[in-house]
Design a protein around this motif. Structure first.
Motif, PDB file in Angstrom:
ATOM      1  N   GLU A  26       0.833  -1.204   0.000  1.00  0.00           N
ATOM      2  CA  GLU A  26       0.000   0.000   0.000  1.00  0.00           C
ATOM      3  C   GLU A  26       0.866   1.251   0.000  1.00  0.00           C
ATOM      4  OE1 GLU A  26      -3.036   0.370  -0.596  1.00  0.00           O
ATOM      5  OE2 GLU A  26      -3.181   2.509  -0.129  1.00  0.00           O
ATOM      6  N   ALA A  27       1.970   1.239   0.757  1.00  0.00           N
ATOM      7  CA  ALA A  27       2.862   2.400   0.796  1.00  0.00           C
ATOM      8  C   ALA A  27       3.447   2.669  -0.591  1.00  0.00           C
ATOM      9  CB  ALA A  27       3.986   2.169   1.811  1.00  0.00           C
ATOM     10  N   ALA A  28       3.906   1.603  -1.250  1.00  0.00           N
ATOM     11  CA  ALA A  28       4.493   1.765  -2.584  1.00  0.00           C
ATOM     12  C   ALA A  28       3.418   2.192  -3.588  1.00  0.00           C
ATOM     13  CB  ALA A  28       5.154   0.458  -3.033  1.00  0.00           C
ATOM     14  N   ARG A  29       2.253   1.563  -3.468  1.00  0.00           N
ATOM     15  CA  ARG A  29       1.172   1.903  -4.405  1.00  0.00           C
ATOM     16  C   ARG A  29       0.758   3.369  -4.235  1.00  0.00           C
ATOM     17  NH1 ARG A  29      -3.617   3.057  -5.016  1.00  0.00           N
ATOM     18  NH2 ARG A  29      -3.896   3.265  -2.752  1.00  0.00           N
ATOM     19  N   SER A  30       0.699   3.832  -2.968  1.00  0.00           N
ATOM     20  CA  SER A  30       0.313   5.223  -2.718  1.00  0.00           C
ATOM     21  C   SER A  30       1.294   6.196  -3.343  1.00  0.00           C
ATOM     22  CB  SER A  30       0.249   5.507  -1.218  1.00  0.00           C
ATOM     23  OG  SER A  30      -0.798   4.790  -0.662  1.00  0.00           O
ATOM     24  N   LYS A  31       2.589   5.907  -3.180  1.00  0.00           N
ATOM     25  CA  LYS A  31       3.605   6.800  -3.766  1.00  0.00           C
ATOM     26  C   LYS A  31       3.443   6.861  -5.280  1.00  0.00           C
ATOM     27  CE  LYS A  31       7.127   6.326  -0.232  1.00  0.00           C
ATOM     28  NZ  LYS A  31       8.368   5.666   0.188  1.00  0.00           N
ATOM     29  N   ALA A  32       3.227   5.692  -5.885  1.00  0.00           N
ATOM     30  CA  ALA A  32       3.052   5.660  -7.343  1.00  0.00           C
ATOM     31  C   ALA A  32       1.791   6.422  -7.733  1.00  0.00           C
ATOM     32  CB  ALA A  32       2.973   4.211  -7.818  1.00  0.00           C
ATOM     33  N   ASP A  33       0.752   6.262  -6.940  1.00  0.00           N
ATOM     34  CA  ASP A  33      -0.516   6.895  -7.266  1.00  0.00           C
ATOM     35  C   ASP A  33      -0.427   8.415  -7.141  1.00  0.00           C
ATOM     36  OD1 ASP A  33      -3.814   7.239  -6.197  1.00  0.00           O
ATOM     37  OD2 ASP A  33      -3.229   6.310  -8.091  1.00  0.00           O
ATOM     38  N   VAL A  34       0.324   8.885  -6.146  1.00  0.00           N
ATOM     39  CA  VAL A  34       0.517  10.332  -5.985  1.00  0.00           C
ATOM     40  C   VAL A  34       1.214  10.899  -7.227  1.00  0.00           C
ATOM     41  CG1 VAL A  34       1.881  12.041  -4.735  1.00  0.00           C
ATOM     42  CG2 VAL A  34       0.472  10.445  -3.475  1.00  0.00           C
ATOM     43  N   ALA A  35       2.256  10.204  -7.686  1.00  0.00           N
ATOM     44  CA  ALA A  35       2.975  10.663  -8.878  1.00  0.00           C
ATOM     45  C   ALA A  35       2.052  10.671 -10.090  1.00  0.00           C
ATOM     46  CB  ALA A  35       4.190   9.762  -9.142  1.00  0.00           C
ATOM     47  N   ARG A  36       1.277   9.605 -10.214  1.00  0.00           N
ATOM     48  CA  ARG A  36       0.343   9.514 -11.354  1.00  0.00           C
ATOM     49  C   ARG A  36      -0.677  10.651 -11.293  1.00  0.00           C
ATOM     50  NH1 ARG A  36      -4.567   8.552 -12.115  1.00  0.00           N
ATOM     51  NH2 ARG A  36      -4.872   8.274  -9.871  1.00  0.00           N
ATOM     52  N   ALA A  37      -1.254  10.873 -10.095  1.00  0.00           N
ATOM     53  CA  ALA A  37      -2.287  11.898  -9.963  1.00  0.00           C
ATOM     54  C   ALA A  37      -1.725  13.287 -10.249  1.00  0.00           C
ATOM     55  CB  ALA A  37      -2.895  11.840  -8.563  1.00  0.00           C
ATOM     56  N   ASN A  38      -0.508  13.551  -9.780  1.00  0.00           N
ATOM     57  CA  ASN A  38       0.116  14.858 -10.046  1.00  0.00           C
ATOM     58  C   ASN A  38       0.288  15.086 -11.534  1.00  0.00           C
ATOM     59  OD1 ASN A  38       0.295  15.598  -7.390  1.00  0.00           O
ATOM     60  ND2 ASN A  38       2.415  14.931  -7.128  1.00  0.00           N
ATOM     61  N   SER A  41       8.119  15.571 -20.538  1.00  0.00           N
ATOM     62  CA  SER A  41       8.892  15.778 -19.323  1.00  0.00           C
ATOM     63  C   SER A  41       8.092  15.339 -18.092  1.00  0.00           C
ATOM     64  CB  SER A  41       9.261  17.262 -19.224  1.00  0.00           C
ATOM     65  OG  SER A  41       9.901  17.531 -18.020  1.00  0.00           O
ATOM     66  N   LEU A  42       6.806  15.733 -18.036  1.00  0.00           N
ATOM     67  CA  LEU A  42       5.975  15.377 -16.879  1.00  0.00           C
ATOM     68  C   LEU A  42       5.781  13.865 -16.798  1.00  0.00           C
ATOM     69  CD1 LEU A  42       3.297  18.177 -17.156  1.00  0.00           C
ATOM     70  CD2 LEU A  42       4.868  17.863 -15.256  1.00  0.00           C
ATOM     71  N   LEU A  43       5.521  13.258 -17.935  1.00  0.00           N
ATOM     72  CA  LEU A  43       5.311  11.806 -17.952  1.00  0.00           C
ATOM     73  C   LEU A  43       6.590  11.075 -17.573  1.00  0.00           C
ATOM     74  CD1 LEU A  43       3.139  11.532 -21.164  1.00  0.00           C
ATOM     75  CD2 LEU A  43       2.409  10.986 -18.853  1.00  0.00           C
ATOM     76  N   GLY A  44       7.733  11.627 -18.003  1.00  0.00           N
ATOM     77  CA  GLY A  44       9.015  11.010 -17.657  1.00  0.00           C
ATOM     78  C   GLY A  44       9.269  11.030 -16.162  1.00  0.00           C
ATOM     79  N   GLU A  45       8.922  12.138 -15.525  1.00  0.00           N
ATOM     80  CA  GLU A  45       9.129  12.250 -14.073  1.00  0.00           C
ATOM     81  C   GLU A  45       8.273  11.238 -13.325  1.00  0.00           C
ATOM     82  OE1 GLU A  45       9.851  17.047 -14.155  1.00  0.00           O
ATOM     83  OE2 GLU A  45       8.338  16.226 -12.799  1.00  0.00           O
ATOM     84  N   SER A  46       7.007  11.126 -13.713  1.00  0.00           N
ATOM     85  CA  SER A  46       6.134  10.182 -12.995  1.00  0.00           C
ATOM     86  C   SER A  46       6.530   8.749 -13.329  1.00  0.00           C
ATOM     87  CB  SER A  46       4.672  10.429 -13.320  1.00  0.00           C
ATOM     88  OG  SER A  46       4.392  10.084 -14.658  1.00  0.00           O
ATOM     89  N   GLN A  47       7.043   8.532 -14.539  1.00  0.00           N
ATOM     90  CA  GLN A  47       7.481   7.188 -14.928  1.00  0.00           C
ATOM     91  C   GLN A  47       8.597   6.701 -14.010  1.00  0.00           C
ATOM     92  OE1 GLN A  47       6.011   5.394 -17.109  1.00  0.00           O
ATOM     93  NE2 GLN A  47       7.418   3.693 -17.236  1.00  0.00           N
ATOM     94  N   ASP A  48       9.495   7.634 -13.621  1.00  0.00           N
ATOM     95  CA  ASP A  48      10.590   7.262 -12.710  1.00  0.00           C
ATOM     96  C   ASP A  48      10.027   6.720 -11.404  1.00  0.00           C
ATOM     97  OD1 ASP A  48      12.881   9.998 -13.579  1.00  0.00           O
ATOM     98  OD2 ASP A  48      12.404   8.089 -14.564  1.00  0.00           O
TER      99      ASP A  48
END
Lengths: 227, 235
Positions: A54-66, A159-166
């Motif tokens: 859940e912690a990892a998923r949340s971090k990924a989800d925050v990046a995706r949502a941003n 650029s934005l997609l690249g950042e969230s992809q990381d």
């Protein structure tokens, strides 16, 4: 009537049964306890794994949502307008008054030298040329800011997609590793109990002795009756 | 007769399995830490650490300055040549100071300063000069965009290295090496002819010559005041 040997045999039999029962009860109790401990262990590991996932998923989800938020129509439009303004300022830089008045182009230097209709014609030509140039540069800035300029929409989105992809890639990798570690914990088995061979042995001896005593008693009773 | 009735069959095995599970958990925690550390190291190489600016800002500034100077040098050279050619050509065609020559000047263009409402001035590059300046601005912007793409590619390669090795030190070294390979000086490509060839007064000059020629033939060399000096259709 009350055969003492038979009674002894009976006592041994009863004793044997009791021992067997006790042994089985002990096995059952211990097995139950082992199962409970195993269940607690598995539940704890499952909770830990769920929390990590859940912690990892949340971090990924925050990046995706941003990223999704930055790429919405309103923010994209703001980005395009900012880039358009930047390009316009590059093509039509702002200078201070001393610079503007001290630097005269060749065109401006011959302005006012002809007089009459030629002068008017030239002034009109200059005005038309600068108006056309300003419009051209504004159009160019608008087009470039929506396409391939340095911070235009295409590069901005990449650029934005690249950042969230990381972030997504890292958290995905962490989740996979956590699942592997959890898999090792899931493979732990509960302790298995069985009847202690020693307890079985004593019970067996008591049972055998009881049986022998019964036979002996029966034989003795048969002999006394015949006599 | 009594004694414990239960005996465990696999307690050693279970203990070993639990030990393995604990080791796997610790190993994963260490791996996660190394990945996060490595990623932070890479980000600091390509984006600067906390409180630091963009480490590639000097290179980007160098690109912009270098290309601006090179392009402007070429532009100013060809602009001055175009002005000279316009001056000489209009003089040769006897059109110096005319509306034609001023149209040519407006077409060749230059920089005009327009005052804004806040008292500052905006520089407007017009004519062919303005179009050439726009071309230069676009070329510089494209070069900077390509530079950003190069930097991003180097960062992606460093991250792939981190995932393969799971070693933050190796990843940081690789990131520094790739960042160092990004050229500090841009590649300059000339923008070619920035001004259209000048054709000044060719028609006017020819018409003038032909007009003079026709006049000479009409007068047949006589004075225009003498009788019969003008040829008519009948004679």
């Amino acid at each position: 009537m009350c055969d003492p040997v038979g009674m002894i045999g009976l006592a041994f039999s009863i004793g044997s049964a009791v021992m067997q029962y006790q042994a089985q009860q002990d096995v059952m109790n211990k097995q139950q306890q082992a199962n409970n401990e195993w269940l607690s262990y598995q539940r704890m590991k499952a909770r830990q794994s769920d929390a990590n996932q859940e912690a990892a998923r949340s971090k990924a989800d925050v990046a995706r949502a941003n990223t999704v938020s930055e790429l919405n129509a309103k923010n994209q439009q703001e980005g395009q307008e900012t880039e358009q303004k930047r390009l316009e300022d590059e093509m039509m830089p702002t200078v201070d008054a001393p610079t503007a008045t001290s630097q005269q182009s060749i065109g401006d230097q011959i302005l006012g030298k002809a007089g009459g209709r030629i002068e008017q014609h030239y002034a009109d030509a200059l005005t038309s040329a600068t108006r056309d140039a300003r419009q051209r540069m504004q159009n160019l800035a608008a087009i470039a800011s929506t396409t391939g300029s340095q911070f235009g929409l295409a590069n901005r989105a990449n650029s934005l997609l690249g950042e969230s992809q990381d972030v997504l890639k890292l958290q995905g990798n962490i989740r996979q590793g956590d699942l592997v570690a959890y898999g090792v914990a899931k493979a732990v088995e509960p302790i298995k109990y069985s009847i202690n061979p020693a307890a079985g042995m004593y019970g067996g001896i008591a049972s055998a002795a009881g049986g022998f005593a019964s036979k002996l008693g029966a034989a003795a009773a048969g002999g006394s009756q015949s006599s | 007769m009594g004694g414990k009735g239960a005996k465990s069959q696999n307690s050693q095995m279970v203990n070993f399995e639990m030990e393995q599970a604990a080791k796997a958990e610790q190993k994963e925690a260490d791996r996660k830490y190394r990945l996060e550390q490595g990623m932070a190291n890479i980000k600091s190489v390509f984006h600067g650490g906390p409180g630091q600016g963009d480490p590639f800002a000097p290179i980007k500034e160098n690109y912009k300055t270098n290309l601006t100077e090179l392009h402007n040098a070429n532009l100013n050279d060809t602009y001055n040549k175009a002005l000279d050619e316009a001056l000489f050509a209009t003089a040769r065609a006897g059109q110096r100071g005319s509306t034609t020559s001023r149209d040519i000047m407006a077409d060749i263009g230059g920089r005009k300063y327009e005052q804004q409402s806040d008292g500052t001035y905006k520089a407007i590059d017009y004519g062919q000069y303005g179009q050439a300046k726009n071309k230069i601005t676009s070329d510089i912007d494209k070069s900077l965009g390509d530079l950003n793409t190069q930097i991003q590619s180097a960062e992606d390669a460093s991250e792939n290295q981190l995932y393969m090795t799971e070693d933050p030190a190796i990843a940081q070294n690789e990131a520094a090496k790739l960042a160092g390979q990004i050229p500090a000086v841009p590649q300059y490509n000339s923008l070619g002819d920035l001004f259209k060839p000048l054709v000044v007064g060719a028609t006017g000059f020819y018409s003038g010559y032909q007009g003079q020629n026709d006049f000479n033939q009409a007068f047949s060399g006589k004075s225009p005041l003498s009788k019969g000096s003008i040829k008519t259709s009948s004679g």
